[in-house]
Every structure is written in C-alpha cells, then in structure tokens.
Scaffold this motif. Structure first.
Motif, PDB file in Angstrom:
ATOM      1  N   LYS A  40       0.815  -1.215   0.000  1.00  0.00           N
ATOM      2  CA  LYS A  40       0.000   0.000   0.000  1.00  0.00           C
ATOM      3  C   LYS A  40       0.852   1.270   0.000  1.00  0.00           C
ATOM      4  O   LYS A  40       0.333   2.361  -0.233  1.00  0.00           O
ATOM      5  N   ASN A  41       2.147   1.143   0.271  1.00  0.00           N
ATOM      6  CA  ASN A  41       3.037   2.295   0.186  1.00  0.00           C
ATOM      7  C   ASN A  41       3.443   2.581  -1.255  1.00  0.00           C
ATOM      8  O   ASN A  41       4.062   3.599  -1.539  1.00  0.00           O
ATOM      9  N   PHE A  42       3.129   1.651  -2.140  1.00  0.00           N
ATOM     10  CA  PHE A  42       3.434   1.816  -3.559  1.00  0.00           C
ATOM     11  C   PHE A  42       2.107   1.962  -4.301  1.00  0.00           C
ATOM     12  O   PHE A  42       1.557   1.004  -4.820  1.00  0.00           O
ATOM     13  N   GLU A  43       1.594   3.185  -4.350  1.00  0.00           N
ATOM     14  CA  GLU A  43       0.284   3.432  -4.947  1.00  0.00           C
ATOM     15  C   GLU A  43       0.435   4.174  -6.271  1.00  0.00           C
ATOM     16  O   GLU A  43       1.053   5.236  -6.341  1.00  0.00           O
ATOM     17  N   ILE A  44      -0.125   3.605  -7.308  1.00  0.00           N
ATOM     18  CA  ILE A  44      -0.051   4.199  -8.637  1.00  0.00           C
ATOM     19  C   ILE A  44      -1.455   4.366  -9.191  1.00  0.00           C
ATOM     20  O   ILE A  44      -2.231   3.415  -9.236  1.00  0.00           O
ATOM     21  N   ILE A  45      -1.785   5.584  -9.575  1.00  0.00           N
ATOM     22  CA  ILE A  45      -3.041   5.845 -10.271  1.00  0.00           C
ATOM     23  C   ILE A  45      -2.667   6.058 -11.732  1.00  0.00           C
ATOM     24  O   ILE A  45      -2.123   7.097 -12.096  1.00  0.00           O
ATOM     25  N   LYS A  46      -2.921   5.063 -12.526  1.00  0.00           N
ATOM     26  CA  LYS A  46      -2.454   5.080 -13.912  1.00  0.00           C
ATOM     27  C   LYS A  46      -3.573   5.518 -14.851  1.00  0.00           C
ATOM     28  O   LYS A  46      -4.618   4.875 -14.932  1.00  0.00           O
ATOM     29  N   PRO A  47      -3.350   6.603 -15.603  1.00  0.00           N
ATOM     30  CA  PRO A  47      -4.356   7.044 -16.569  1.00  0.00           C
ATOM     31  C   PRO A  47      -4.185   6.327 -17.902  1.00  0.00           C
ATOM     32  O   PRO A  47      -3.105   5.825 -18.224  1.00  0.00           O
ATOM     33  N   THR A  72       7.508  -3.067 -10.315  1.00  0.00           N
ATOM     34  CA  THR A  72       7.282  -4.315  -9.593  1.00  0.00           C
ATOM     35  C   THR A  72       8.600  -5.004  -9.264  1.00  0.00           C
ATOM     36  O   THR A  72       8.809  -5.487  -8.140  1.00  0.00           O
ATOM     37  N   LYS A  73       9.495  -5.038 -10.223  1.00  0.00           N
ATOM     38  CA  LYS A  73      10.800  -5.662 -10.015  1.00  0.00           C
ATOM     39  C   LYS A  73      11.605  -4.912  -8.957  1.00  0.00           C
ATOM     40  O   LYS A  73      12.223  -5.520  -8.077  1.00  0.00           O
ATOM     41  N   ASP A  74      11.576  -3.593  -9.034  1.00  0.00           N
ATOM     42  CA  ASP A  74      12.342  -2.792  -8.070  1.00  0.00           C
ATOM     43  C   ASP A  74      11.788  -2.930  -6.659  1.00  0.00           C
ATOM     44  O   ASP A  74      12.546  -2.978  -5.687  1.00  0.00           O
ATOM     45  N   GLU A  75      10.467  -2.976  -6.540  1.00  0.00           N
ATOM     46  CA  GLU A  75       9.865  -3.127  -5.207  1.00  0.00           C
ATOM     47  C   GLU A  75      10.286  -4.456  -4.590  1.00  0.00           C
ATOM     48  O   GLU A  75      10.591  -4.528  -3.390  1.00  0.00           O
ATOM     49  N   TYR A  89       9.523   2.877   2.840  1.00  0.00           N
ATOM     50  CA  TYR A  89       9.689   3.405   1.499  1.00  0.00           C
ATOM     51  C   TYR A  89       8.320   3.727   0.905  1.00  0.00           C
ATOM     52  O   TYR A  89       7.376   2.955   1.054  1.00  0.00           O
ATOM     53  N   GLU A  90       8.219   4.869   0.220  1.00  0.00           N
ATOM     54  CA  GLU A  90       6.949   5.262  -0.379  1.00  0.00           C
ATOM     55  C   GLU A  90       7.128   5.610  -1.853  1.00  0.00           C
ATOM     56  O   GLU A  90       8.139   6.194  -2.241  1.00  0.00           O
ATOM     57  N   LEU A  91       6.146   5.263  -2.637  1.00  0.00           N
ATOM     58  CA  LEU A  91       6.110   5.678  -4.033  1.00  0.00           C
ATOM     59  C   LEU A  91       4.662   5.937  -4.413  1.00  0.00           C
ATOM     60  O   LEU A  91       3.788   5.097  -4.181  1.00  0.00           O
ATOM     61  N   SER A  92       4.404   7.116  -4.960  1.00  0.00           N
ATOM     62  CA  SER A  92       3.061   7.418  -5.460  1.00  0.00           C
ATOM     63  C   SER A  92       3.197   8.095  -6.813  1.00  0.00           C
ATOM     64  O   SER A  92       4.054   8.955  -7.010  1.00  0.00           O
ATOM     65  N   ILE A  93       2.355   7.678  -7.740  1.00  0.00           N
ATOM     66  CA  ILE A  93       2.350   8.243  -9.083  1.00  0.00           C
ATOM     67  C   ILE A  93       0.901   8.469  -9.485  1.00  0.00           C
ATOM     68  O   ILE A  93       0.039   7.619  -9.232  1.00  0.00           O
ATOM     69  N   GLY A  94       0.633   9.604 -10.095  1.00  0.00           N
ATOM     70  CA  GLY A  94      -0.736   9.864 -10.523  1.00  0.00           C
ATOM     71  C   GLY A  94      -0.823  11.036 -11.481  1.00  0.00           C
ATOM     72  O   GLY A  94       0.106  11.834 -11.593  1.00  0.00           O
TER      73      GLY A  94
END
Length: 233
Positions: A40-47, A72-75, A89-94
């Motif tokens: 859940k720390n790696f959340e991506i909202i992909k358009p 996915t590989k890096d995580e 560690y956190e990653l968010s993209i949107g």
C-alpha cells in the motif's frame, strides 16, 4: 540494488494542482489504481485513454513513463534486500488534469518517492494531446519560442536574491530543463523543479506565458506573504 530509473530527485509540483481551479473532465480517459505487489506504500493511479486505436501513441507514452513491470521488479528487490527500508519506502504516481478544450488535452503525470532522509523527492512530466487526432503534440513553446527563454535567462541572472542559483544558465539549459504545459486557452505554464535552477528551500520557480498578449510573468512567492504575478519586460 537499482532505484527506479525514471524517478528523479525533483520535488512533486503541487502548484500545478492549484492551477486547475475547476475540475477538468476528460471522458476519453480512465484511471486504474495499482498497488505494487500489494504494498500500500506503492500506490499508482495510472491514466489511459479508452480508445487505444486513436490514442495509441499517448497510451504508449504513458506506459513508458509508468512502467509497472520495472516498478514491480524494483519493489521486490528493495523489500528482499532491506525489509526494514521497504516498510518505510513510499512511491506514489498519478495524473493531474490541467486543461482541456475541444482541441487539446493538457495533463501531467506526477511521481513522489521517499527513501529515507529529511525529505522525499519527486518528478513530473507533461503531455499535450491533440483531442481531435489523438496524437501527442510535440511542437510546443520549448521548440518554437526561444525569445521566452531568453527573457527567463535574463530574469534569473538579474534576480538571484535568495531564489535562484547564481549559475549562469544558457538558454538551451533553461529550455531543456523546463516543464512546459498548457494551463489555459491562451496561457502556457513553465516550471522548474527543485534543484533545476534554485535550491530546494526555494521550491519550484514558476513562470507563465500568455500566447495572446505575448507577455511573460513570474509568480513571486518568495518576497512576501502572498504570491505576486510579476510581468517580465
């Protein structure tokens, strides 16, 4: 252990969100939320555009920017090599929809990551789409109006007081490092992310060019309590 190759050290620019004062609706687009490996720390909202024939080039570019397989590989590598780090560690993209009319769709994809330390970092990329043809528009202010960046260069040289680095940037460097996006019918936003032309504490210097009046402005949020829109002569 490799870090996401496309993730830069730049801070995500929240000021762009403020530019979109009203909700921009683009029915041609949809979004999908992805949690990488269930983290859940790696959340991506992909358009993506629903018509993958008409907007194929745009969807391909989005897939290049948001490479789910690479993330996915890096995580997996991060969480396998350093479980404790993985926990924090956190990653968010949107996406951020900036502007749309009958002719164009202007939006950005913003990313933010935290890997420890005093603060996180982020990146942003802008996309301008021809709404009628579905093609990416590549002829922008960066390619056809050097005079604007000549003015920006002069302004940065003349106004280093606590805002810009004192480096002598070339017009080409300022053009290449700028994030350019259409912010309105007659306005173009120009923003420099953290460390591009100013220290982290100075935030992200932002300019606006009016294609109708040919006037250039700087949003001065450093000289007082309120943001001042200063015309650059």
């Amino acid at each position: 252990m490799k870090i996401f190759k496309y993730v830069l050290f730049l801070m995500i620019f929240s000021s762009m969100c403020l530019m979109a004062k009203t909700e921009v609706k683009v029915p041609e687009m949809k979004t999908e939320t992805v949690y990488i490996n269930g983290n859940k720390n790696f959340e991506i909202i992909k358009p993506s555009f629903t018509d993958n024939v008409k907007f194929k080039a745009v969807n391909d570019e989005i897939n290049r920017i948001i490479d789910i397989d690479a993330i996915t590989k890096d995580e997996k590598e991060i969480c396998s090599d350093d479980p404790e780090r993985c926990e924090h560690y956190e990653l968010s993209i949107g996406p951020d929809m900036i502007y749309a009319d009958n002719n164009v769709i202007s939006f950005t994809i913003n990313g933010y990551q935290y890997t420890g330390g005093a603060h996180g970092g982020g990146w942003v990329t802008s996309l301008l789409v021809d709404r009628k043809t579905g093609k990416l528009i590549t002829e922008t202010l960066k390619t056809n109006n050097k005079a604007v960046f000549n003015k920006i260069q002069k302004y940065i040289i003349d106004n280093p007081e606590g805002i810009f680095f004192e480096d002598e940037y070339t017009v080409k460097e300022l053009t290449d490092s700028a994030v350019v996006y259409q912010s309105g019918k007659d306005t173009i936003g120009i923003i420099y992310l953290n460390y591009a032309v100013a220290p982290y504490a100075a935030g992200m210097p932002e300019f606006e060019y009016n294609t109708k009046t040919k006037k250039l402005y700087f949003f001065d949020s450093y000289s007082g309590d309120e943001v001042k829109k200063v015309e650059i002569k």
